[in-house]
Design an enzyme around this catalytic site. Structure first.
Site, PDB file in Angstrom:
ATOM      1  N   GLU A 173       0.843  -1.195   0.000  1.00  0.00           N
ATOM      2  CA  GLU A 173       0.000   0.000   0.000  1.00  0.00           C
ATOM      3  C   GLU A 173       0.881   1.249   0.000  1.00  0.00           C
ATOM      4  O   GLU A 173       1.981   1.247   0.543  1.00  0.00           O
ATOM      5  CB  GLU A 173      -0.940  -0.030   1.208  1.00  0.00           C
ATOM      6  CG  GLU A 173      -1.987  -1.107   1.036  1.00  0.00           C
ATOM      7  CD  GLU A 173      -2.907  -1.261   2.238  1.00  0.00           C
ATOM      8  OE1 GLU A 173      -3.096  -0.298   2.985  1.00  0.00           O
ATOM      9  OE2 GLU A 173      -3.416  -2.381   2.423  1.00  0.00           O
ATOM     10  N   CYS A 280      -1.365  -7.450   6.340  1.00  0.00           N
ATOM     11  CA  CYS A 280      -0.790  -8.701   5.827  1.00  0.00           C
ATOM     12  C   CYS A 280       0.243  -9.379   6.717  1.00  0.00           C
ATOM     13  O   CYS A 280       0.157 -10.586   6.949  1.00  0.00           O
ATOM     14  CB  CYS A 280      -0.162  -8.444   4.461  1.00  0.00           C
ATOM     15  SG  CYS A 280      -1.364  -7.939   3.234  1.00  0.00           S
ATOM     16  N   LYS A 343       1.476   3.114   7.663  1.00  0.00           N
ATOM     17  CA  LYS A 343       2.636   3.639   6.945  1.00  0.00           C
ATOM     18  C   LYS A 343       2.150   4.881   6.211  1.00  0.00           C
ATOM     19  O   LYS A 343       0.935   5.155   6.192  1.00  0.00           O
ATOM     20  CB  LYS A 343       3.196   2.603   5.969  1.00  0.00           C
ATOM     21  CG  LYS A 343       2.226   2.238   4.859  1.00  0.00           C
ATOM     22  CD  LYS A 343       2.696   1.081   4.008  1.00  0.00           C
ATOM     23  CE  LYS A 343       3.728   1.486   2.998  1.00  0.00           C
ATOM     24  NZ  LYS A 343       3.914   0.483   1.931  1.00  0.00           N
TER      25      LYS A 343
HETATM   26  P1  NAD Z   1     -10.226  -5.548   1.832  1.00  0.00           P
HETATM   27  O1  NAD Z   1     -10.860  -5.885   3.126  1.00  0.00           O
HETATM   28  O2  NAD Z   1      -9.748  -4.154   1.583  1.00  0.00           O
HETATM   29  O3  NAD Z   1     -11.226  -5.914   0.633  1.00  0.00           O
HETATM   30  C1  NAD Z   1     -11.944  -7.105   0.549  1.00  0.00           C
HETATM   31  C2  NAD Z   1     -13.316  -6.801  -0.019  1.00  0.00           C
HETATM   32  O4  NAD Z   1     -13.988  -8.025  -0.288  1.00  0.00           O
HETATM   33  C3  NAD Z   1     -14.246  -6.017   0.919  1.00  0.00           C
HETATM   34  O5  NAD Z   1     -14.656  -4.819   0.296  1.00  0.00           O
HETATM   35  C4  NAD Z   1     -15.425  -6.977   1.184  1.00  0.00           C
HETATM   36  O6  NAD Z   1     -16.663  -6.323   1.297  1.00  0.00           O
HETATM   37  C5  NAD Z   1     -15.386  -7.835  -0.062  1.00  0.00           C
HETATM   38  N1  NAD Z   1     -16.039  -9.153   0.106  1.00  0.00           N
HETATM   39  C6  NAD Z   1     -15.885 -10.053   1.102  1.00  0.00           C
HETATM   40  N2  NAD Z   1     -16.638 -11.146   0.870  1.00  0.00           N
HETATM   41  C7  NAD Z   1     -17.281 -10.937  -0.303  1.00  0.00           C
HETATM   42  C8  NAD Z   1     -18.188 -11.716  -1.080  1.00  0.00           C
HETATM   43  N3  NAD Z   1     -18.552 -12.944  -0.715  1.00  0.00           N
HETATM   44  N4  NAD Z   1     -18.671 -11.189  -2.223  1.00  0.00           N
HETATM   45  C9  NAD Z   1     -18.291  -9.949  -2.631  1.00  0.00           C
HETATM   46  N5  NAD Z   1     -17.418  -9.169  -1.939  1.00  0.00           N
HETATM   47  C10 NAD Z   1     -16.917  -9.662  -0.792  1.00  0.00           C
HETATM   48  O7  NAD Z   1      -9.014  -6.582   1.661  1.00  0.00           O
HETATM   49  P2  NAD Z   1      -7.669  -6.357   0.837  1.00  0.00           P
HETATM   50  O8  NAD Z   1      -6.689  -5.561   1.629  1.00  0.00           O
HETATM   51  O9  NAD Z   1      -8.012  -5.919  -0.544  1.00  0.00           O
HETATM   52  O10 NAD Z   1      -7.093  -7.838   0.801  1.00  0.00           O
HETATM   53  C11 NAD Z   1      -7.699  -8.836   0.000  1.00  0.00           C
HETATM   54  C12 NAD Z   1      -6.766 -10.045  -0.032  1.00  0.00           C
HETATM   55  O11 NAD Z   1      -5.531  -9.679  -0.661  1.00  0.00           O
HETATM   56  C13 NAD Z   1      -6.395 -10.605   1.325  1.00  0.00           C
HETATM   57  O12 NAD Z   1      -6.289 -12.005   1.219  1.00  0.00           O
HETATM   58  C14 NAD Z   1      -5.029 -10.021   1.588  1.00  0.00           C
HETATM   59  O13 NAD Z   1      -4.243 -10.840   2.427  1.00  0.00           O
HETATM   60  C15 NAD Z   1      -4.429  -9.978   0.204  1.00  0.00           C
HETATM   61  N6  NAD Z   1      -3.412  -8.937  -0.005  1.00  0.00           N
HETATM   62  C16 NAD Z   1      -3.582  -7.687   0.516  1.00  0.00           C
HETATM   63  C17 NAD Z   1      -2.620  -6.700   0.272  1.00  0.00           C
HETATM   64  C18 NAD Z   1      -2.756  -5.318   0.826  1.00  0.00           C
HETATM   65  O14 NAD Z   1      -1.795  -4.557   0.721  1.00  0.00           O
HETATM   66  N7  NAD Z   1      -3.876  -4.940   1.393  1.00  0.00           N
HETATM   67  C19 NAD Z   1      -1.519  -6.988  -0.543  1.00  0.00           C
HETATM   68  C20 NAD Z   1      -1.399  -8.260  -1.077  1.00  0.00           C
HETATM   69  C21 NAD Z   1      -2.353  -9.229  -0.805  1.00  0.00           C
HETATM   70  C1  UDX Z   2       3.267  -5.803   2.553  1.00  0.00           C
HETATM   71  C2  UDX Z   2       4.273  -6.343   1.536  1.00  0.00           C
HETATM   72  O1  UDX Z   2       5.357  -5.414   1.417  1.00  0.00           O
HETATM   73  C3  UDX Z   2       3.609  -6.530   0.190  1.00  0.00           C
HETATM   74  O2  UDX Z   2       4.529  -7.109  -0.729  1.00  0.00           O
HETATM   75  C4  UDX Z   2       2.420  -7.455   0.374  1.00  0.00           C
HETATM   76  O3  UDX Z   2       1.772  -7.653  -0.865  1.00  0.00           O
HETATM   77  C5  UDX Z   2       1.447  -6.901   1.408  1.00  0.00           C
HETATM   78  O4  UDX Z   2       2.147  -6.675   2.637  1.00  0.00           O
HETATM   79  P1  UDX Z   2       2.203  -3.423   3.077  1.00  0.00           P
HETATM   80  O5  UDX Z   2       1.759  -4.069   4.340  1.00  0.00           O
HETATM   81  O6  UDX Z   2       1.205  -2.697   2.256  1.00  0.00           O
HETATM   82  O7  UDX Z   2       2.843  -4.517   2.103  1.00  0.00           O
HETATM   83  O8  UDX Z   2       3.373  -2.385   3.390  1.00  0.00           O
HETATM   84  P2  UDX Z   2       4.951  -2.514   3.659  1.00  0.00           P
HETATM   85  O9  UDX Z   2       5.618  -1.456   2.897  1.00  0.00           O
HETATM   86  O10 UDX Z   2       5.450  -3.888   3.488  1.00  0.00           O
HETATM   87  O11 UDX Z   2       5.054  -2.121   5.199  1.00  0.00           O
HETATM   88  C6  UDX Z   2       4.560  -2.966   6.227  1.00  0.00           C
HETATM   89  C7  UDX Z   2       4.936  -2.384   7.584  1.00  0.00           C
HETATM   90  O12 UDX Z   2       6.348  -2.442   7.791  1.00  0.00           O
HETATM   91  C8  UDX Z   2       4.545  -0.923   7.757  1.00  0.00           C
HETATM   92  O13 UDX Z   2       4.031  -0.722   9.054  1.00  0.00           O
HETATM   93  C9  UDX Z   2       5.851  -0.178   7.563  1.00  0.00           C
HETATM   94  O14 UDX Z   2       5.890   1.054   8.219  1.00  0.00           O
HETATM   95  C10 UDX Z   2       6.825  -1.163   8.189  1.00  0.00           C
HETATM   96  N1  UDX Z   2       8.209  -0.999   7.703  1.00  0.00           N
HETATM   97  C11 UDX Z   2       8.506  -1.210   6.383  1.00  0.00           C
HETATM   98  C12 UDX Z   2       9.213  -0.644   8.599  1.00  0.00           C
HETATM   99  O15 UDX Z   2       8.959  -0.452   9.796  1.00  0.00           O
HETATM  100  N2  UDX Z   2      10.494  -0.504   8.135  1.00  0.00           N
HETATM  101  C13 UDX Z   2      10.818  -0.717   6.828  1.00  0.00           C
HETATM  102  O16 UDX Z   2      12.008  -0.587   6.490  1.00  0.00           O
HETATM  103  C14 UDX Z   2       9.797  -1.071   5.917  1.00  0.00           C
END
Ligand code: NAD
Ligand code: UDX
Length: 484
Positions: A173, A280, A343
């Site tokens: 993110e 995550c 972050k």
């Molecule tokens: P999120 O909570 O932001 O979004 C999930 C969405 O799915 C919600 O809006 C929810 O309403 C919807 N939902 C749930 N059940 C549903 C259903 N049955 N039908 C339709 N919609 C439904 O979650 P996210 O952060 O986007 O994460 C999604 C997945 O991706 C997770 O498994 C997470 O671990 C993974 N992931 C997240 C990140 C990240 O940075 N957030 C990065 C890589 C992978």
């Molecule tokens: C992480 C992974 O980086 C990404 O590849 C995966 O798909 C989802 O989870 P995210 O959680 O969005 O991404 O952010 P990331 O930049 O990894 O930071 C995670 C946490 O670690 C934050 O709280 C950040 O502030 C902290 N962080 C990161 C540190 O404290 N020090 C660092 O040097 C880097």
């Protein structure tokens, strides 16, 4: 290009579904992409005319949505219709840690994934490729496959065919758009060559072919959990060393720089901070711990669990340091918290270190003024499980009667918010905190005024010259710099 995939449905319009599909829609204008979600409010926000109202803040996302929404990218709650029409369905729903039942506190809760699989089984037209985009435990694809076939059979209709692929998302993110446009790699796990190639064909529109890795499905699922575990482990490692720096006189920034020059270690992900947050890291490591435990690998489970444990210890350590420096008590004292997101450059607060740190300080009786450029008051209220009160409207003498209260402020432009505060605590590395004029703020605060910088973003000289006492993470000589 003549794609074999013409219509995509993505279930889940969250931090992953929204940006990944926005980028795909930009790069593949011939593919029609429907993002669906059960959450009407979220979908309305995605469809908002005012692009500043998109449900997630991600730099660059609004520009892409502006270009593709209504062209080949659509957001709706019409789940049935979108599944019916799709050749390929991405499952991008939340997979949080289970709160109760078997594996509670460690295993991922797959109920949302299961619900999606059942809907796909019910509504899809067959010959459908189902892609796991959510992060899932190893062998989940097998479970999805079973649900798809058994539900489809039960419906008594003609036998539908499904292929399940794992295509985990590695975006972080705050940098999601760049991560999606220029990924280090794209992982496609599966055992059906044709469906794997149809997904590869999509990514090849903008990702160099040598970065698209094809693996077996379980390697792909495990690689995702392992990547996050390795990244989180680096942060726990460097944060543990910051505590050693503070007692020995070493400086964590110098240590990080020195070890990062070793090309085998590398310089990224070595910034000591208030402890890792985000939706995550903790969840995925606990998932790995559960998996190892399940297979009787206790030592492996303990190894990875310690990465999470030390992160919690580290977050609690920061609140304790604040209390100690403020003469052992923060009760009735006004503290200004800068940053609440986990972050910078995101409005996401899931597992943010700020939540624990603020809760600890509230329990100690502090009154907190909290500012984050993108996090709303209602989100903070949800995270702290406590309603805000208007602390700024209270006379200073009355404020001293208050204990354990908080309020949110939209901006720090009006420096009156620092009136009679005892400390400023920086918890998120937003750019705007790097340019604060400490001279004018110091005059407003109660001496000895403290700055606690948990992100190493302030210029120490500027803060010290303004008359503050300064604490930074892993700063071995901080006592010598304090001006009391
Ligand atoms: P999120 O909570 O932001 O979004 C999930 C969405 O799915 C919600 O809006 C929810 O309403 C919807 N939902 C749930 N059940 C549903 C259903 N049955 N039908 C339709 N919609 C439904 O979650 P996210 O952060 O986007 O994460 C999604 C997945 O991706 C997770 O498994 C997470 O671990 C993974 N992931 C997240 C990140 C990240 O940075 N957030 C990065 C890589 C992978
Ligand atoms: C992480 C992974 O980086 C990404 O590849 C995966 O798909 C989802 O989870 P995210 O959680 O969005 O991404 O952010 P990331 O930049 O990894 O930071 C995670 C946490 O670690 C934050 O709280 C950040 O502030 C902290 N962080 C990161 C540190 O404290 N020090 C660092 O040097 C880097």
């Amino acid at each position: 290009m003549n794609f074999s995939v013409k219509r995509v449905c993505c279930i889940g319009a969250g931090y992953v579904g929204g940006p990944t599909m926005a980028v795909m829609s930009l790069k593949c204008p011939d593919i029609l992409i429907n993002i669906v979600d059960v959450n009407q409010e979220r979908i309305d926000a995605w469809n908002s005319d005012d692009l500043s109202k998109l449900p997630i803040f991600e730099p660059g996302l609004d520009d892409i949505v502006k270009k593709t929404r209504g062209r080949n990218l659509f957001f709706s709650t019409r789940i049935k219709e979108s599944i019916e029409n799709a050749d390929m369905i991405f499952i991008s729903v939340n997979t949080p840690t289970k709160k109760k039942g078997l594996g509670a506190g460690k295993a991922s809760d797959l109920k949302w994934v299961e619900a999606c699989a059942r809907e796909v089984a019910k509504y899809s037209k067959g010959d459908t490729v189902v892609v796991e985009k959510s992060t899932l435990p190893v062998r989940t694809a097998e479970v999805i496959q079973k649900i798809l076939y058994s539900s489809a059979r039960k419906s008594g209709e003609e036998i539908k065919s499904f292929k399940v692929l794992s295509n985990p998302e590695f975006l972080a993110e705050g940098t999601a758009i760049n991560d999606l446009l220029n990924p280090d790699r794209v992982l496609i796990g599966g055992d059906d060559e044709q469906s794997m190639l149809s997904l590869k064909e999509i990514y090849k529109e903008w990702v160099p072919e040598d970065k698209i890795l094809l693996t077996n499905i379980w390697s792909s699922e495990l690689a995702k959990l392992t990547s996050n575990a390795f990244l989180a482990q680096r942060i726990s490692s460097i944060n543990s060393i910051s505590a050693i720096c503070e007692v020995t006189g070493a400086d964590i920034r110098e240590v990080s720089r020195a070890i990062g020059k070793d090309s085998r270690i590398g310089s990224k992900f070595l910034d000591s901070g208030p402890g890792f947050g985000g939706s995550c890291f903790k969840k995925d490591i606990l998932n790995l711990v559960y998996l190892a435990d399940y297979f009787g690998l206790k030592e492996v489970a303990n190894f990875w669990e310690s990465v999470v444990e030390i992160n919690s210890w580290h977050q609690n350590r920061i609140a304790k340091i604040v209390v100690n420096k403020l003469f052992g008590t923060v009760s009735n004292k006004k503290l200004v918290i800068l940053g609440f997101a986990f972050k910078a450059n995101t409005n996401d607060t899931r597992e943010s270190a700020a939540i624990n740190i603020c809760k600890n300080l509230l329990e100690e009786g502090a009154n907190l003024i909290i500012h984050d450029p993108k996090v709303t008051s209602s989100q903070i209220e949800t995270d702290l499980h406590k309603r805000p009160i208007n602390l700024l409207g209270i006379e200073n003498s009355d404020l001293k009667e208050k204990s354990g209260e908080w309020c949110h402020i939209d901006t720090i432009d009006n420096i009156d918010i620092f009136d009679n505060a005892h400390a400023v605590i920086i918890l998120t590395e937003w750019d705007e905190f790097k340019h604060i004029n400490w001279n004018s703020i110091a005059l407003k605060m109660d001496p000895p005024a403290w700055v606690f910088d948990a992100r190493s973003i302030v210029k120490p000289k500027k803060v010290l010259d303004a008359g503050f006492s300064l604490w930074r993470l892993g700063d071995g000589f901080e006592d010598e710099k304090n001006i009391l």
